[in-house]
Design a protein around this motif. Sequence first.
Motif, PDB file in Angstrom:
ATOM      1  N   ASP A  39       0.821  -1.213   0.000  1.00 30.93           N
ATOM      2  CA  ASP A  39       0.000   0.000   0.000  1.00 30.93           C
ATOM      3  C   ASP A  39       0.856   1.265   0.000  1.00 30.93           C
ATOM      4  OD1 ASP A  39      -2.450  -1.376  -0.043  1.00 30.93           O
ATOM      5  OD2 ASP A  39      -2.393  -1.632   2.131  1.00 30.93           O
ATOM      6  N   LYS A  42       2.531   1.526  -3.463  1.00 31.19           N
ATOM      7  CA  LYS A  42       1.533   1.924  -4.465  1.00 31.19           C
ATOM      8  C   LYS A  42       1.274   3.428  -4.391  1.00 31.19           C
ATOM      9  CE  LYS A  42      -3.211   1.154  -5.863  1.00 31.19           C
ATOM     10  NZ  LYS A  42      -4.491   0.527  -5.541  1.00 31.19           N
ATOM     11  N   GLN A  43       1.147   3.955  -3.184  1.00 33.09           N
ATOM     12  CA  GLN A  43       0.932   5.386  -3.011  1.00 33.09           C
ATOM     13  C   GLN A  43       2.108   6.187  -3.569  1.00 33.09           C
ATOM     14  OE1 GLN A  43       0.274   6.614   1.039  1.00 33.09           O
ATOM     15  NE2 GLN A  43       0.402   8.781   0.535  1.00 33.09           N
ATOM     16  N   ASN A  46       1.970   6.084  -7.393  1.00 27.97           N
ATOM     17  CA  ASN A  46       0.922   6.984  -7.907  1.00 27.97           C
ATOM     18  C   ASN A  46       1.375   8.439  -7.862  1.00 27.97           C
ATOM     19  OD1 ASN A  46      -0.918   4.998  -8.591  1.00 27.97           O
ATOM     20  ND2 ASN A  46      -1.903   5.021  -6.578  1.00 27.97           N
ATOM     21  N   GLU A  47       1.955   8.848  -6.757  1.00 21.59           N
ATOM     22  CA  GLU A  47       2.463  10.228  -6.641  1.00 21.59           C
ATOM     23  C   GLU A  47       3.549  10.490  -7.670  1.00 21.59           C
ATOM     24  OE1 GLU A  47       3.718  10.694  -2.590  1.00 21.59           O
ATOM     25  OE2 GLU A  47       1.649  10.714  -1.829  1.00 21.59           O
TER      26      GLU A  47
END
Length: 77
Positions: A39, A42-43, A46-47
């Motif tokens: 998690d 993934k964050q 994405n950023e």
Amino acid sequence: KPKKGFGPPVSLWLRTFLSDFLKETLSKDGLSQSPLNYDFIKQMMNEHFHRKADHGRTLWSILIFHLWWNRYVRNIS
């Protein structure tokens, strides 16, 4: 002039021609037996991909660690 080092453009590489490899390697399935937190990664991805932050060096380090861990540590047992 004295020698001056340079760093590879890993941020650009991870957004372009290495993006599919990064996404596949650090996917939920790819990290299923890993000590890494999917998690959180993934964050960060994405950023990085949406240019909200430059996590290139960190993602590169995570990618290289994960490849090393898969090859040399996970298969020991």
